[in-house]
Design an enzyme around this catalytic site. Sequence first.
Site, short mmCIF file in Angstrom:
data_model
loop_
_atom_site.label_atom_id
_atom_site.label_comp_id
_atom_site.label_asym_id
_atom_site.label_seq_id
_atom_site.Cartn_x
_atom_site.Cartn_y
_atom_site.Cartn_z
CE LYS A 1 -3.71 -2.59 2.17
NZ LYS A 1 -4.42 -2.99 3.40
CE1 TYR B 1 -5.55 -3.97 -0.87
CE2 TYR B 1 -6.85 -5.96 -0.70
CZ TYR B 1 -6.08 -4.99 -0.11
OH TYR B 1 -5.85 -5.04 1.24
CE1 TYR C 1 -2.81 -4.09 8.73
CE2 TYR C 1 -0.98 -4.88 10.05
CZ TYR C 1 -1.68 -4.87 8.87
OH TYR C 1 -1.24 -5.62 7.82
CB VAL D 1 -1.58 -10.02 7.55
CG1 VAL D 1 -2.51 -9.04 8.22
CG2 VAL D 1 -1.91 -10.21 6.09
N1 GLU Z 1 -4.59 -9.22 1.70
C1 GLU Z 1 -4.94 -8.75 2.99
C2 GLU Z 1 -6.32 -8.19 2.97
O1 GLU Z 1 -6.61 -7.35 2.19
C3 GLU Z 1 -3.93 -7.70 3.40
C4 GLU Z 1 -3.99 -7.55 4.83
C5 GLU Z 1 -2.82 -6.81 5.40
O2 GLU Z 1 -1.65 -7.13 5.16
O3 GLU Z 1 -3.12 -5.90 6.14
O4 GLU Z 1 -7.15 -8.58 3.74
#
Ligand code: GLU
Length: 331
Positions: free
Chosen positions: A94, A216, A267, A285
């Site tokens: 991101k 995505y 987060y 994650v």
């Molecule tokens: N592919 C995960 C989702 O979109 C990414 C989560 C993450 O790394 O925060 O749920």
Amino acid sequence: MGKSDAGVKVPRVAAGHAILRRRGAHRAMKYADVLNDVLEAVRPVIGRGRIATYIPALAAVDPHRFGLALATVDGEVFGVGDCEVPFSIQSISKVFTLSLVLARDGESVWRRVGREPSGNPFNSLVQLEVEHGVPRNPFINAGALVVTDRLQALTGNARETLRAFLRAESGNPAVDFDTVVAASEAEYGHRNAALAHFMASYGNIENPVGSVLEAYFWQCSLAMSCTDLARAGLFLARHGLLADGSRLFSRSEAKRVNAVMLTCGTYDAAGEFAYRVGLPGKSGVGGGILAVVPGRCALCAWSPGLDEKGNSVAGVAALDHFTTLTGLSVF
Ligand code: GLU
């Protein structure tokens, strides 16, 4: 899979030049020594936490992996542990999609996504409803979907644009998607689909929702090592300058991306991360965390065990030790 020898120095590294002075300390330290000290300090917590299990491909990763790499703005790279082992970069992607959109589109993206910490889980639907389809920031899933949507509109191929960028900046032409992870993301992507459709109902998605979700899911599936990511994140330490010396975006835009990383990148624990580490950081994650020391270096720590907020336990501990040992936080 690569080996996990402690203290492995990454190839193509000039030895001994990267001496840094700890603020307030009398002895000079070398980055290689610092990384070895960090590895020893975090050994007891490697394997702690819970691996992401929302898709089988992530649940299968060895929880005892740990890697840490550091790339300096002068071109030196250091690493320890599993620093050459590719892992799923997930939400770290991101940072790069946001940077690519800002570079092409300037500030206009901020009309469609905010830049405040969310105080909610990364995939929350509740806040999005209250805020009428405008996500709180580009690093929660809803915000990242808007950014990917814009990158898709600007380039016609968001995923390929991202892969090419990461290959160029990491210097590793082998950087690639993990097709198994991408397929799993799509299979289990109901919540992301809900977020995207919900935003589309507010007119905040410009491409067909299916194409945005696909882009995505692919971006989350990219597999890179700590070394790859530390190198790829260097443009943020170089105030916007790319590996070839050209400029991606202005110094001010680099500052802005770093600022959003600091406030929203880990987060619902960005406050704790700023408190302990004191650097712009973005976690995923998969257990990776990319951190930036503006003007100096970029680092990536990786260990799959996550804390209750979704950040790597050993990864945060490693970056915490790094800034404590070196004094290299932004504060
Ligand atoms: N592919 C995960 C989702 O979109 C990414 C989560 C993450 O790394 O925060 O749920």
